[in-house]
Design an enzyme around this catalytic site. Sequence first.
Site, PDB file in Angstrom:
ATOM      1  N   ASP A  47      38.811  43.630  45.718  1.00 59.14           N
ATOM      2  CA  ASP A  47      38.069  42.824  46.693  1.00 59.14           C
ATOM      3  C   ASP A  47      36.775  42.331  46.050  1.00 59.14           C
ATOM      4  O   ASP A  47      35.931  43.133  45.649  1.00 59.14           O
ATOM      5  CB  ASP A  47      37.769  43.716  47.910  1.00 59.14           C
ATOM      6  CG  ASP A  47      37.210  42.938  49.091  1.00 59.14           C
ATOM      7  OD1 ASP A  47      37.080  41.700  48.985  1.00 59.14           O
ATOM      8  OD2 ASP A  47      36.892  43.580  50.109  1.00 59.14           O
ATOM      9  N   ASP A  73      39.832  36.349  48.887  1.00 54.68           N
ATOM     10  CA  ASP A  73      39.156  37.136  47.840  1.00 54.68           C
ATOM     11  C   ASP A  73      39.596  38.587  47.762  1.00 54.68           C
ATOM     12  O   ASP A  73      38.902  39.404  47.189  1.00 54.68           O
ATOM     13  CB  ASP A  73      37.635  37.056  48.023  1.00 54.68           C
ATOM     14  CG  ASP A  73      37.153  37.888  49.203  1.00 54.68           C
ATOM     15  OD1 ASP A  73      37.906  38.013  50.186  1.00 54.68           O
ATOM     16  OD2 ASP A  73      36.039  38.422  49.131  1.00 54.68           O
ATOM     17  N   GLU A  74      40.737  38.936  48.324  1.00 53.04           N
ATOM     18  CA  GLU A  74      41.188  40.324  48.187  1.00 53.04           C
ATOM     19  C   GLU A  74      42.711  40.414  48.182  1.00 53.04           C
ATOM     20  O   GLU A  74      43.406  39.567  48.753  1.00 53.04           O
ATOM     21  CB  GLU A  74      40.610  41.216  49.289  1.00 53.04           C
ATOM     22  CG  GLU A  74      41.060  40.852  50.670  1.00 53.04           C
ATOM     23  CD  GLU A  74      40.464  41.755  51.759  1.00 53.04           C
ATOM     24  OE1 GLU A  74      40.580  42.984  51.652  1.00 53.04           O
ATOM     25  OE2 GLU A  74      39.920  41.199  52.715  1.00 53.04           O
TER      26      GLU A  74
END
Length: 397
Positions: free
Chosen positions: A11, A101-102
Amino acid sequence: VSKASAILHADLDAFYASVEQRDEPRLRGRPVIVGGGVVLAASYEAKAHGVRTAMSERRARELCPSAIVVPPRIRQYADASKTVFEVFRRTSPVVEGLSIDEAFLDVRGMARIAGSPEDIAVGLRRDIREHVGLPITVGVARTKFLAKVASAVAKPDGLLVVPPNAELAFLHPLPIERLWGVGPATATKLHERGIATVGEVAVLAEATLISMLGRAAGRHLHALAHNRDPRRVDGARRRRSIGAQRALGRSSPKSPAALDANLVALVERLAHRLRAARRGCRTITLRLRFADFSRATRSHTLAEATAQTQTILSTSRRLLAAASPTIRRRGLTLLGLALANLDDDRAIQLALPFERDRDDALDTTLDELRDRFGAGAITRAVLLGRDPGLTVPLLPD
Ligand SMILES: [Mg+2]
């Protein structure tokens, strides 16, 4: 579920704010807020002052008067995300994206070629730093749930491995808010009964939790407090199509504007799902059911796969327009849309020109904002008939 801790949850830290600090040296080490009206992201220096995502900018400035507020740069975030996911896919063949984003990465069985899960996590963090210039935190555990908890605990710019024999020792002292699915309402109910840690949840019988929180939430929390999470990292969700439909009711003819609004809603929803799964589609099929229960389908296959809302919408609108004489004659009672001929995201990238269409970056960011603020928070300009742009509502203080 594997016996080894081989699930990575990776993350990026304060993603948008980190991109701003990466690209503008004067912002490094300073409290940075990305936003306009509301806080879309805050650097860790700003978070230290209590600034949080979704807070009004006014409130954030009160908490942190020294903060530098910068407008969002959508394309840069979309580009960084693409590169990050390329690194993820080079790191493991099984990658399940959760947001811009993860992602979860399953690294079981990779010891001979890539080392232990911890070695792989160290390498992943180094690669993201080298190739994208951003800090990323990685949690490593035996279950998805615990890997995600571990990365949250290890933030920012950290790495935390939870070995199988230390799972409950790690989990039980944590505050209940760390449990996935515990929102403010559930947390309040638990706190009212003097329950503050995961360990205090774990000693309760499942039936007790169900009586406190209801069946679904009670069972869910009981399982998590004992680290029972059988979900696999799903990197190969190879669905052939996705679809959705809307019943329009049998009374009164629908105006073209009402039909279009229903079509837009379907396209929005499916295109979002498509992008969340990092897929693209080539075939768009409109399904129609009429007042006399007869049915019809209209479909179109594009030359290249797309996950862009705008492309899917304009194709769907052409299909609906072509069917409009039949719709006028027979009356429409159900409108459905299916996206098929699904490709993966990498295939789409190859088909894209070097300079990506701005719609693509806009879609990505709208998805991200909706995931954070709720589906109703952001209204696509096409719904309003205005120029393209973001409509971000002012949130209450
Ligand atoms: Mg993040």
